[in-house]
Write an enzyme that holds these catalytic residues in place. Structure first.
Site, PDB file in Angstrom:
ATOM      1  CB  SER A 118      -0.878   0.007   1.261  1.00  0.00           C
ATOM      2  OG  SER A 118      -1.519   1.253   1.440  1.00  0.00           O
ATOM      3  CE1 TYR A 122      -1.666  -1.390  16.673  1.00  0.00           C
ATOM      4  CE2 TYR A 122      -3.728  -0.273  17.201  1.00  0.00           C
ATOM      5  CZ  TYR A 122      -2.977  -1.091  16.363  1.00  0.00           C
ATOM      6  OH  TYR A 122      -3.555  -1.621  15.233  1.00  0.00           O
TER       7      TYR A 122
END
Length: 320
Positions: A163, A184
């Site tokens: 991507s 995260y």
């Protein structure tokens, strides 16, 4: 050989590559209806492949796509394979099944993926995006390739769907799990996994290129498929993909592509014979374009570091 463009559709590239598709034996992961992998499978099925393996984690979904294919091409030689990339146990079972086939697979298209998901662990305790998008494919593909090499087959091509999002982050070699989720960031985690897809192709070309293995990574384009299911309205607005009224932002600068245009990029990467001398490269708009890749995503040293890390995470060595 015809030149393909960013607007080429799956049907168009299949017509041009029909002689390459005929008689081929391929496996595609991530073939849910409406996905680019599923759309590619439908297109390819019409051009006489010898075997088309549809791999996914839900048998009902696989059967739905198979029914769609058979409704248009009743003679399509499909085979369904249960493969949950977030479970190494499932991956090992599926790879063993593929290696028991009487046929040898010519092409593997690793199209399955998760994007920008909340912090989640795989069944093996890995961050979900890295564990599914990269580690699952790494383990599955390498075991299938071992079987391929044992059978002394002539050639195989592995396509890893990456991507533009790989530019959101390199592989965090010392902490791929984001401190067990404490730091995260869903987009950095996605970027890490897509960078890993590209580095995996670099490694396959380096390690197995002289044994008949070719590998390419690719950017399929900005496409609205099921992969965006984790995105909120806020995510779409922040990215500029939607207007405040909820409508899609169709600005030419976003270069939205249709599923069939995305599927074309998978098909070209899998079948175009003119790119064979660019093993390990990154494909954009249906042609090799390594200049569009972040430097860290094609770096051979990073590829080797990722290979070692991946072997540690699956507890298995390959091709050493």
């Amino acid at each position: 050989m015809a030149r393909f463009t960013a607007e080429s559709t799956g049907e168009q590239v299949c017509q041009d590559l029909s002689s390459q598709i005929k008689g081929s034996k391929l496996l595609i992961t991530g073939v849910t209806p409406g996905s680019i992998g599923g759309t590619a499978a439908i297109h390819i099925s019409k051009y006489e492949p010898a075997l088309l393996v549809l791999a996914g984690r839900n048998m009902q979904t696989l059967q739905e796509l198979d029914e769609t294919i058979k409704s248009e091409t009743p003679s399509a030689p499909t085979r369904l394979l249960l493969l949950d990339l977030s479970s190494q146990e499932s991956v090992l079972k599926a790879a063993k099944e593929v290696n028991s086939y009487p046929e040898t697979i010519d092409i593997i298209i690793n199209s399955a993926g998760v994007m920008a998901s909340p912090y989640t662990l795989t069944k093996d305790g890995l961050e979900l995006q890295f564990g599914t998008n990269h580690i699952g494919h790494f383990l599955f593909t390498n075991i299938v390739l071992e079987g391929f090499l044992q059978r002394a087959a002539s050639s195989i091509r592995v396509v890893n769907v990456s991507s533009l999002g790989h530019k959101r982050g390199p592989v965090r070699f010392d902490d791929p799990g984001f401190e067990d989720g404490k730091c995260y960031d869903k987009w950095q985690a996605y970027g890490q996994s897509k960078t890993a897809n590209m580095l995996y192709s670099v490694s396959l070309a380096e390690k197995l290129g002289d044994k008949g293995v070719q590998s390419f990574s690719l950017y399929p384009g900005r496409i609205l498929t099921g992969i965006v299911k984790h995105l909120s309205t806020e995510d779409f607005l922040k990215a500029g993909w939607k207007h405040t009224d909820g409508s899609i932002n169709n600005s030419p600068s976003l270069a939205w592509r249709t599923p069939t245009q995305g599927a074309a990029r998978l098909i070209v990467s899998a079948y175009d014979p003119t790119i064979a001398n660019r093993n390990g490269s990154y494909m954009v708009n249906n042609e090799v374009n390594n200049s569009e890749a972040a430097e860290y995503a094609l770096d051979p040293q990073n590829a080797e570091r990722l290979w070692s890390l991946s072997e540690d995470l699956v507890g298995q060595k390959f091709f050493s």
